[in-house]
Each structure stands twice: as structure tokens, then as C-alpha cells.
Design a protein around this motif. Structure first.
Motif, PDB file in Angstrom:
ATOM      1  N   ARG A 157       0.501  -1.036  -0.011  1.00  0.00           N
ATOM      2  CA  ARG A 157      -0.078  -0.273  -0.377  1.00  0.00           C
ATOM      3  C   ARG A 157       0.801   1.229  -0.284  1.00  0.00           C
ATOM      4  O   ARG A 157       0.639   2.090  -0.826  1.00  0.00           O
ATOM      5  N   ARG A 158       2.119   1.060   0.566  1.00  0.00           N
ATOM      6  CA  ARG A 158       3.001   2.281   1.001  1.00  0.00           C
ATOM      7  C   ARG A 158       3.069   2.796  -0.242  1.00  0.00           C
ATOM      8  O   ARG A 158       3.702   3.828  -0.982  1.00  0.00           O
ATOM      9  N   MET A 159       3.743   1.330  -0.922  1.00  0.00           N
ATOM     10  CA  MET A 159       4.516   1.773  -2.736  1.00  0.00           C
ATOM     11  C   MET A 159       3.694   2.072  -3.598  1.00  0.00           C
ATOM     12  O   MET A 159       3.918   3.582  -4.286  1.00  0.00           O
ATOM     13  N   ALA A 160       2.253   1.509  -3.246  1.00  0.00           N
ATOM     14  CA  ALA A 160       1.461   2.256  -4.663  1.00  0.00           C
ATOM     15  C   ALA A 160       1.022   3.661  -3.765  1.00  0.00           C
ATOM     16  O   ALA A 160       1.044   4.365  -5.224  1.00  0.00           O
ATOM     17  N   SER A 161       0.713   4.323  -2.545  1.00  0.00           N
ATOM     18  CA  SER A 161       0.775   6.040  -2.845  1.00  0.00           C
ATOM     19  C   SER A 161       2.451   6.457  -2.767  1.00  0.00           C
ATOM     20  O   SER A 161       1.408   7.439  -3.642  1.00  0.00           O
ATOM     21  N   TYR A 162       3.300   5.765  -2.977  1.00  0.00           N
ATOM     22  CA  TYR A 162       4.553   6.933  -3.110  1.00  0.00           C
ATOM     23  C   TYR A 162       3.812   6.687  -4.833  1.00  0.00           C
ATOM     24  O   TYR A 162       4.503   7.425  -5.055  1.00  0.00           O
ATOM     25  N   ALA A 163       3.822   6.018  -5.390  1.00  0.00           N
ATOM     26  CA  ALA A 163       4.043   5.284  -7.045  1.00  0.00           C
ATOM     27  C   ALA A 163       3.234   6.708  -7.331  1.00  0.00           C
ATOM     28  O   ALA A 163       2.981   7.667  -8.526  1.00  0.00           O
ATOM     29  N   ARG A 164       2.182   6.432  -7.401  1.00  0.00           N
ATOM     30  CA  ARG A 164       0.645   7.510  -7.383  1.00  0.00           C
ATOM     31  C   ARG A 164       0.771   9.039  -7.136  1.00  0.00           C
ATOM     32  O   ARG A 164       0.676   9.854  -8.107  1.00  0.00           O
ATOM     33  N   SER A 165       1.518   9.223  -6.114  1.00  0.00           N
ATOM     34  CA  SER A 165       2.096  10.892  -5.662  1.00  0.00           C
ATOM     35  C   SER A 165       3.391  11.488  -6.679  1.00  0.00           C
ATOM     36  O   SER A 165       3.432  12.233  -7.415  1.00  0.00           O
ATOM     37  N   SER A 166       4.087  10.447  -6.774  1.00  0.00           N
ATOM     38  CA  SER A 166       4.764  10.614  -7.696  1.00  0.00           C
ATOM     39  C   SER A 166       4.874  10.924  -9.633  1.00  0.00           C
ATOM     40  O   SER A 166       5.744  11.911 -10.038  1.00  0.00           O
ATOM     41  N   ALA A 167       3.702  10.292  -9.410  1.00  0.00           N
ATOM     42  CA  ALA A 167       3.653   9.868 -10.784  1.00  0.00           C
ATOM     43  C   ALA A 167       2.849  11.683 -11.538  1.00  0.00           C
ATOM     44  O   ALA A 167       2.477  11.945 -12.361  1.00  0.00           O
ATOM     45  N   ASP A 168       1.752  11.501 -10.147  1.00  0.00           N
ATOM     46  CA  ASP A 168       0.845  13.035 -10.032  1.00  0.00           C
ATOM     47  C   ASP A 168       1.586  13.673 -10.850  1.00  0.00           C
ATOM     48  O   ASP A 168       1.998  14.880 -10.887  1.00  0.00           O
ATOM     49  N   LEU A 169       2.910  14.095  -9.623  1.00  0.00           N
ATOM     50  CA  LEU A 169       3.895  15.281  -9.360  1.00  0.00           C
ATOM     51  C   LEU A 169       4.603  15.368 -10.680  1.00  0.00           C
ATOM     52  O   LEU A 169       4.360  16.512 -11.244  1.00  0.00           O
ATOM     53  N   LEU A 170       5.106  14.033 -11.342  1.00  0.00           N
ATOM     54  CA  LEU A 170       5.838  14.211 -12.662  1.00  0.00           C
ATOM     55  C   LEU A 170       4.771  15.218 -13.458  1.00  0.00           C
ATOM     56  O   LEU A 170       5.385  15.685 -14.797  1.00  0.00           O
ATOM     57  N   THR A 171       3.866  14.012 -13.510  1.00  0.00           N
ATOM     58  CA  THR A 171       2.379  14.628 -15.103  1.00  0.00           C
ATOM     59  C   THR A 171       2.240  16.324 -14.672  1.00  0.00           C
ATOM     60  O   THR A 171       2.737  17.196 -15.899  1.00  0.00           O
ATOM     61  N   ASN A 172       2.471  17.053 -13.550  1.00  0.00           N
ATOM     62  CA  ASN A 172       2.097  18.353 -13.390  1.00  0.00           C
ATOM     63  C   ASN A 172       3.314  19.102 -13.185  1.00  0.00           C
ATOM     64  O   ASN A 172       3.903  19.824 -14.169  1.00  0.00           O
ATOM     65  N   LEU A 173       4.932  18.218 -13.301  1.00  0.00           N
ATOM     66  CA  LEU A 173       6.305  19.106 -13.694  1.00  0.00           C
ATOM     67  C   LEU A 173       5.797  19.033 -15.059  1.00  0.00           C
ATOM     68  O   LEU A 173       6.891  20.075 -15.742  1.00  0.00           O
ATOM     69  N   ILE A 174       5.614  18.056 -15.827  1.00  0.00           N
ATOM     70  CA  ILE A 174       6.335  18.414 -17.700  1.00  0.00           C
ATOM     71  C   ILE A 174       4.885  19.195 -18.022  1.00  0.00           C
ATOM     72  O   ILE A 174       5.487  20.026 -18.637  1.00  0.00           O
ATOM     73  N   GLN A 175       3.986  19.034 -17.697  1.00  0.00           N
ATOM     74  CA  GLN A 175       2.729  19.633 -18.447  1.00  0.00           C
ATOM     75  C   GLN A 175       2.934  21.108 -17.895  1.00  0.00           C
ATOM     76  O   GLN A 175       2.595  22.462 -18.592  1.00  0.00           O
ATOM     77  N   GLN A 176       2.620  21.547 -16.510  1.00  0.00           N
ATOM     78  CA  GLN A 176       3.177  23.474 -15.717  1.00  0.00           C
ATOM     79  C   GLN A 176       4.776  23.731 -15.670  1.00  0.00           C
ATOM     80  O   GLN A 176       4.378  24.634 -15.939  1.00  0.00           O
ATOM     81  N   GLY A 177       5.274  22.864 -15.721  1.00  0.00           N
ATOM     82  CA  GLY A 177       6.909  23.675 -15.348  1.00  0.00           C
ATOM     83  C   GLY A 177       7.628  24.107 -13.690  1.00  0.00           C
ATOM     84  O   GLY A 177       6.325  22.828 -12.859  1.00  0.00           O
ATOM     85  N   GLN A 178       8.041  23.488 -13.893  1.00  0.00           N
ATOM     86  CA  GLN A 178       8.823  23.617 -12.197  1.00  0.00           C
ATOM     87  C   GLN A 178       8.278  24.848 -11.336  1.00  0.00           C
ATOM     88  O   GLN A 178       8.909  26.003 -12.182  1.00  0.00           O
ATOM     89  N   THR A 179       7.852  24.810 -10.790  1.00  0.00           N
ATOM     90  CA  THR A 179       7.352  26.017  -9.901  1.00  0.00           C
ATOM     91  C   THR A 179       6.406  25.833  -8.474  1.00  0.00           C
ATOM     92  O   THR A 179       6.348  24.521  -8.550  1.00  0.00           O
ATOM     93  N   GLY A 180       7.589  27.022  -8.032  1.00  0.00           N
ATOM     94  CA  GLY A 180       6.810  26.109  -6.349  1.00  0.00           C
ATOM     95  C   GLY A 180       7.715  25.716  -5.648  1.00  0.00           C
ATOM     96  O   GLY A 180       8.905  25.132  -6.356  1.00  0.00           O
ATOM     97  N   PRO A 181       7.540  25.530  -4.239  1.00  0.00           N
ATOM     98  CA  PRO A 181       8.150  24.638  -3.289  1.00  0.00           C
ATOM     99  C   PRO A 181       8.180  23.477  -4.175  1.00  0.00           C
ATOM    100  O   PRO A 181       9.741  22.143  -4.138  1.00  0.00           O
ATOM    101  N   TYR A 182       7.691  22.621  -4.984  1.00  0.00           N
ATOM    102  CA  TYR A 182       7.723  21.111  -5.281  1.00  0.00           C
ATOM    103  C   TYR A 182       8.259  20.599  -6.250  1.00  0.00           C
ATOM    104  O   TYR A 182       7.807  20.655  -8.119  1.00  0.00           O
ATOM    105  N   THR A 183       9.445  20.355  -6.966  1.00  0.00           N
ATOM    106  CA  THR A 183      10.434  20.616  -7.688  1.00  0.00           C
ATOM    107  C   THR A 183      10.232  18.950  -8.450  1.00  0.00           C
ATOM    108  O   THR A 183       9.710  18.107  -7.408  1.00  0.00           O
ATOM    109  N   TRP A 184      11.091  18.742  -9.586  1.00  0.00           N
ATOM    110  CA  TRP A 184      11.969  17.358  -9.734  1.00  0.00           C
ATOM    111  C   TRP A 184      12.656  15.919  -8.145  1.00  0.00           C
ATOM    112  O   TRP A 184      12.129  15.244  -8.544  1.00  0.00           O
ATOM    113  N   GLU A 185      13.123  17.207  -7.511  1.00  0.00           N
ATOM    114  CA  GLU A 185      14.211  16.053  -6.088  1.00  0.00           C
ATOM    115  C   GLU A 185      12.347  15.980  -5.863  1.00  0.00           C
ATOM    116  O   GLU A 185      13.319  14.767  -4.450  1.00  0.00           O
ATOM    117  N   CYS A 186      11.796  16.201  -5.623  1.00  0.00           N
ATOM    118  CA  CYS A 186      10.510  16.023  -4.684  1.00  0.00           C
ATOM    119  C   CYS A 186      10.335  14.275  -5.320  1.00  0.00           C
ATOM    120  O   CYS A 186       9.600  13.471  -4.399  1.00  0.00           O
TER     121      CYS A 186
END
Length: 205
Positions: free
Chosen positions: A25-54
Motif C-alpha cells: 500500500r505504501r509503495m502504491a501511494s508513493y508511486a501514485r503521488s510521484s506520477a501525479d507530481l511528474l505529470t504536473n512538472l511536465i505539463q506546468q514546469g517547475q514552479t513553487g517548492p515542489y520540483t523534480w527533487e521531490c
């Protein structure tokens, strides 16, 4: 069990005995949040504190307690790309680094002879691994331990839930967990930088 990901469609992995349900469950949660963050970074670029390092950092609020290690005492401190800092929860202890050991020989401390090398060189010494073994031996049923095996400076702890005893108060529950975390810091004295309590578990009735 078959594991697959959305972005990396060429990789695959089969498992037999692990992970268990909680880890899965923890792996699935990490994967889901990482995929969402990666999608936002690709579509909107690096803005704010949540960049690719996260993508390479575990959110600290996913743990019940966090142990931060002294970075210069790690076996491979230069592998630590994203050191962690934490401002959440309650800080239980904060300790200075020990001067009694160094996991590696520094360039300004080159040995001059073989006898000198034998007295200074520590072979196969990984303070993180030994500290984790001590934690598992000392607290076998108190918490689960989460750690980056490649050399992170953070150890995450999640409490194992226990049955509530009669007349047991929440204050005593919190105090007992604070005492446990103090023992964790004492067990890793000189290697542990600080210990933080983020969540106190609600005991099951």
C-alpha cells in the motif's frame, strides 16, 4: 505478484514472498503521488517548492517518527544527493556527531605505512546497517523501520498498533513513545543527529 508502472513500461518485476500488504500500500501511494507530481512538472514546469527533487524524497509526514543521521558519518556521504531537514512534529533529542569513528579515510589523513593503515582503516563498516540491526533487535515489535538502502540520512518509523489496556490514558501513551524515541537516540549516540515525533498512534480498544 506482478509489479508494473505507468511511465516505465519496459520494466517488469515478479515477487514471491514480499512485499506484505502494508508495504504494498505504501509503495502504491508513493508511486501514485510521484506520477501525479511528474505529470504536473511536465505539463506546468517547475514552479513553487515542489520540483523534480521531490520525486526522490519521501514525504516526512508519511512517518510516525523520523530519525535524522549525521551526514558525514554515512559510509558514502557524497551519494546523498538530497539531504533531509524536518520542521514537523516534536523534536525529542538533538546530538552532536561522534569524533570516535569515521566511515572513510579523508584525503588529508592519508596513512604513511601499513601499520598506520591497519589502525585507521575500517573494512566493511557501515554504521547505518549496524544501527538498523540494533534497532530491530532492541525494538522488535515497537515499530516498522523504513530506510534508503543506498545511503539516505533519514530513518522513518511507523508504530505497530497495540491493544488498549484498561484505564490507559493518551498522555501516558505519548510519554511512553517519547521515552522509546529517547532510547533510539541513545542507541545511536554519536551517529544520530536528531529524533522527531510526528504522530502518536491511537491504541486499539
Amino acid at each position: 505478484m506482478f509489479l508494473a508502472t505507468t511511465y516505465d513500461k519496459s520494466s517488469e518485476a515478479w515477487t514471491k514472498f514480499s512485499p506484505n500488504v502494508e508495504v504494498l500500500r505504501r509503495m502504491a501511494s508513493y508511486a501514485r503521488s510521484s506520477a501525479d507530481l511528474l505529470t504536473n512538472l511536465i505539463q506546468q514546469g517547475q514552479t513553487g517548492p515542489y520540483t523534480w527533487e521531490c520525486l526522490f524524497r519521501t514525504p516526512m509526514n508519511n512517518y510516525d517518527a523520523v530519525v535524522l543521521l549525521h551526514r558525514d558519518k554515512l559510509s558514502y556521504p557524497r551519494r546523498l544527493l538530497f539531504p533531509n531537514e524536518i520542521s514537523l512534529g516534536k523534536q525529542i533529542i538533538q546530538e552532536k556527531a561522534s569524533k570516535e569513528f569515521k566511515p572513510f579515510l579523508e584525503l588529508d589523513n592519508i596513512v604513511e605505512c601499513s601499520d598506520d593503515a591497519r589502525s585507521k582503516l575500517l573494512v566493511n563498516f557501515d554504521p547505518s546497517r549496524f544501527f538498523l540491526l540494533d534497532l530491530k533487535e532492541e525494538f522488535p515489535e515497537m515499530f516498522k523501520i523504513w530506510y534508503d538502502a543506498l545511503g539516505g540520512d533519514t530513518i522513518g518509523l511507523t508504530w505497530e498498533l497495540k491493544k488498549r489496556k484498561r484505564n490507559e490514558e493518551d498522555d501516558s501513551n505519548q510519554n511512553s513513545h517519547v521515552d522509546v524515541l529517547k532510547c533510539v537516540g541513545e542507541l545511536g549516540k554519536g551517529f544520530v543527529r536528531s529524533v522527531h515525533l510526528l504522530k502518536v498512534p491511537r491504541l486499539e480498544a
